[in-house]
Design a protein around this motif. Structure first.
Motif, PDB file in Angstrom:
ATOM      1  N   ALA A  57      15.961  58.633  52.543  1.00 44.17           N
ATOM      2  CA  ALA A  57      15.595  60.081  52.719  1.00 44.17           C
ATOM      3  C   ALA A  57      16.905  60.455  51.694  1.00 44.17           C
ATOM      4  O   ALA A  57      18.006  60.712  52.145  1.00 44.17           O
ATOM      5  N   GLY A  58      16.382  61.257  50.566  1.00 47.46           N
ATOM      6  CA  GLY A  58      17.562  61.690  49.439  1.00 47.46           C
ATOM      7  C   GLY A  58      18.278  60.484  48.986  1.00 47.46           C
ATOM      8  O   GLY A  58      19.543  60.422  48.970  1.00 47.46           O
ATOM      9  N   CYS A  59      17.366  59.556  48.567  1.00 45.26           N
ATOM     10  CA  CYS A  59      18.309  58.263  48.200  1.00 45.26           C
ATOM     11  C   CYS A  59      19.134  58.106  46.990  1.00 45.26           C
ATOM     12  O   CYS A  59      19.875  57.127  46.834  1.00 45.26           O
ATOM     13  N   GLY A  60      19.123  59.380  46.331  1.00 45.25           N
ATOM     14  CA  GLY A  60      19.985  59.197  45.300  1.00 45.25           C
ATOM     15  C   GLY A  60      19.731  58.218  44.183  1.00 45.25           C
ATOM     16  O   GLY A  60      18.686  57.817  43.989  1.00 45.25           O
ATOM     17  N   VAL A  80      14.593  64.141  45.234  1.00 44.41           N
ATOM     18  CA  VAL A  80      13.822  65.322  44.198  1.00 44.41           C
ATOM     19  C   VAL A  80      14.426  64.977  42.766  1.00 44.41           C
ATOM     20  O   VAL A  80      13.668  65.607  42.108  1.00 44.41           O
ATOM     21  N   ASP A  81      15.228  64.417  42.638  1.00 47.25           N
ATOM     22  CA  ASP A  81      15.969  64.202  41.124  1.00 47.25           C
ATOM     23  C   ASP A  81      15.187  62.928  40.361  1.00 47.25           C
ATOM     24  O   ASP A  81      15.636  61.808  40.797  1.00 47.25           O
ATOM     25  N   ASP A  86      15.174  57.221  38.680  1.00 46.59           N
ATOM     26  CA  ASP A  86      15.268  56.003  37.352  1.00 46.59           C
ATOM     27  C   ASP A  86      16.262  55.156  37.412  1.00 46.59           C
ATOM     28  O   ASP A  86      16.294  53.936  37.500  1.00 46.59           O
ATOM     29  N   ALA A  87      17.593  55.416  37.827  1.00 46.90           N
ATOM     30  CA  ALA A  87      18.623  54.889  38.169  1.00 46.90           C
ATOM     31  C   ALA A  87      18.663  53.956  39.222  1.00 46.90           C
ATOM     32  O   ALA A  87      18.806  52.738  39.184  1.00 46.90           O
ATOM     33  N   ALA A  88      17.834  54.324  40.260  1.00 44.38           N
ATOM     34  CA  ALA A  88      17.671  53.571  41.377  1.00 44.38           C
ATOM     35  C   ALA A  88      16.786  52.328  40.973  1.00 44.38           C
ATOM     36  O   ALA A  88      16.921  51.205  41.581  1.00 44.38           O
ATOM     37  N   GLY A  89      15.754  52.714  40.386  1.00 42.32           N
ATOM     38  CA  GLY A  89      14.798  51.545  39.830  1.00 42.32           C
ATOM     39  C   GLY A  89      15.453  50.547  39.053  1.00 42.32           C
ATOM     40  O   GLY A  89      15.055  49.363  38.936  1.00 42.32           O
ATOM     41  N   VAL A  99       9.896  60.214  43.629  1.00 45.68           N
ATOM     42  CA  VAL A  99      10.270  61.439  43.126  1.00 45.68           C
ATOM     43  C   VAL A  99       9.461  62.469  44.076  1.00 45.68           C
ATOM     44  O   VAL A  99       8.383  62.303  44.079  1.00 45.68           O
ATOM     45  N   GLY A 100      10.395  63.070  44.982  1.00 42.41           N
ATOM     46  CA  GLY A 100       9.642  63.924  45.919  1.00 42.41           C
ATOM     47  C   GLY A 100      10.450  64.836  46.773  1.00 42.41           C
ATOM     48  O   GLY A 100      11.810  64.594  46.788  1.00 42.41           O
TER      49      GLY A 100
END
Length: 203
Positions: A57-60, A80-81, A86-89, A99-100
């Protein structure tokens, strides 16, 4: 964005559009230098059976969820960012990255064995949404699931206020620590890691 309250993180990135990119590069640099950026994830992993369902939750940029996926868990990360997602993927393929807004969290047919909320995420929320986020966490926990939430002092969210909000959201603290490496929490601690379970409403 109409009808919802922007988080403090969104206000920060609106004021400095380059902040998200800087944040991503910061952790990529730390990882490249061999720094330990997975301490929170190791604690969460130690609490779980293999193949557990985890919400980051809020994975950055995905460091926690990415580690837990490699450890054999089914991971969903929400932030939310979109730059961070995109960077996580890119850096941590495998988990489901979404995104949420955590205050509007509604993942159908999802009960998680653990919800991990690290990186001071709770202090980047809009204050008006904190209890809504905690209530959403409670709603997404399995009957035996646990939420693990960590953040520092002097960031605008006093620990006693957080614990009151958690109880109002029907989350019961079962363990309070002062660090991700299991030091006990004391009244003088400047960091809190809270392990909480969902206590269903009696009515």
């Amino acid at each position: 964005m109409s009808g919802r309250v922007p988080s403090r993180w969104e206000e920060l990135t609106a004021a400095d559009p380059a902040h998200s990119t800087w944040f991503v590069q910061r952790f990529r640099t730390l990882a490249a230098e061999g720094q330990d950026i997975y301490g929170e994830a190791r604690l969460v992993d130690a609490m779980l059976e293999r193949g557990s369902r985890v919400l980051d939750a809020g994975c950055g940029a995905g460091r926690l969820g990415g580690y837990l996926h490699r450890a054999g868990h089914e991971v969903v990360g929400v932030d939310v960012d979109p730059v961070l997602i995109d960077a996580a993927g890119h850096d941590y393929p495998g988990p489901t990255w979404l995104v949420g807004d955590l205050a509007e969290l509604d993942l159908p047919d999802r009960e998680f064995d653990a919800i991990a909320c690290a990186g001071n995420v709770m202090t980047f929320l809009a204050p008006a949404t904190r209890e809504s986020v905690l209530t959403a966490f409670a709603r997404h926990l399995s009957p035996t699931g646990r939420a693990v939430i960590g953040f520092g002092a002097d960031r605008g969210y006093p620990f006693d206020r957080f614990l009151t909000d958690a109880r109002s959201a029907h989350l019961t603290p079962t363990l309070l620590l002062s660090s991700w490496d299991l030091h006990p929490f004391t009244p003088d601690s400047d960091f809190l890691v809270a392990v909480l379970t969902h206590t269903p409403r009696s009515d």
